[in-house]
Design a protein around this motif. Structure first.
Motif, PDB file in Angstrom:
ATOM      1  N   ASP A   1       0.828  -1.204   0.000  1.00  9.86           N
ATOM      2  CA  ASP A   1       0.000   0.000   0.000  1.00  9.86           C
ATOM      3  C   ASP A   1       0.866   1.260   0.000  1.00  9.86           C
ATOM      4  O   ASP A   1       0.600   2.207  -0.737  1.00  9.86           O
TER       5      ASP A   1
ATOM      6  N   ASN B   1       2.372   1.656  -3.479  1.00 10.02           N
ATOM      7  CA  ASN B   1       1.397   2.164  -4.450  1.00 10.02           C
ATOM      8  C   ASN B   1       1.113   3.643  -4.234  1.00 10.02           C
ATOM      9  O   ASN B   1       0.864   4.373  -5.188  1.00 10.02           O
TER      10      ASN B   1
ATOM     11  N   ARG C   1       1.578  -0.124  -9.928  1.00 13.82           N
ATOM     12  CA  ARG C   1       0.846  -0.560  -8.742  1.00 13.82           C
ATOM     13  C   ARG C   1       0.985  -2.065  -8.551  1.00 13.82           C
ATOM     14  O   ARG C   1       0.843  -2.841  -9.488  1.00 13.82           O
TER      15      ARG C   1
END
Length: 179
Positions: A124, A127, A154
């Motif tokens: 996370d 990204n 991503r």
């Protein structure tokens, strides 16, 4: 759009008559050009602002950038998780060698019970911060960040589907001998 801007746009490419003021400006410009020694000669080659890359030689050897460290940690964590899962998958296959249904139920339950919080937190953060940390350019055609080596930057979060894709719950897909 105001009147002056409109007039400026409409006059583009129109040759205006020469005025005394314009003649003085052109004469001063011609005089300046005569005093410049490089007039008519190629400009000397100078070191220009450029990026030698390899992330600007690891930002002048102060070490890897945060996204590089994070990607390495994600790769190492994923490799370790895959190794652990492979061992557990094979061990369960040995336990359930006689009952494929039991293997499928047990492996699927184990895959759904796993926690991926630490790796998913790193993914996370990757990204979220990778575009800024790597100075990833925008792709105007897509309206998104540019592709990295032809793929989106991503990373997908890890979950039970990720486990079952790599280690299917079919007893027939488990290799007979360990590598």
């Amino acid at each position: 759009m105001d009147r002056a801007e409109c007039d400026a746009i409409l006059r583009q490419g129109v040759v205006l008559p020469e005025t005394p003021r314009r003649r003085r400006e052109l004469a001063a410009l011609a005089e300046d050009l005569e005093t410049i020694t490089l007039t008519g000669k190629p400009l000397p080659v100078r070191a220009r602002a450029f990026r030698p890359t390899a992330e600007a030689y690891l930002v002048a050897t102060r070490g890897p950038l945060p996204y590089m460290l994070r990607l390495r940690e994600i790769e190492q964590g994923t490799a370790e998780l895959e190794r652990t899962l492979r061992e557990a998958w094979r061990a369960l296959a040995v336990e359930c060698a006689e009952d494929p249904e039991q293997f499928s139920r047990a492996w699927t339950a184990r895959a759904h019970a796993l926690g991926f919080d630490d790796l998913n937190d790193l993914i996370d953060r990757h990204n979220r911060w990778y575009p800024a940390e790597s100075r990833l350019p925008m792709d105007p055609r897509r309206g998104d960040f540019a592709l990295v080596s032809g793929t989106d930057y991503r990373l997908a979060p890890l979950d039970a589907d990720w486990v079952l894709e790599r280690f299917p719950p079919e007893l027939s897909s488990v290799p007979v001998s360990a590598p």
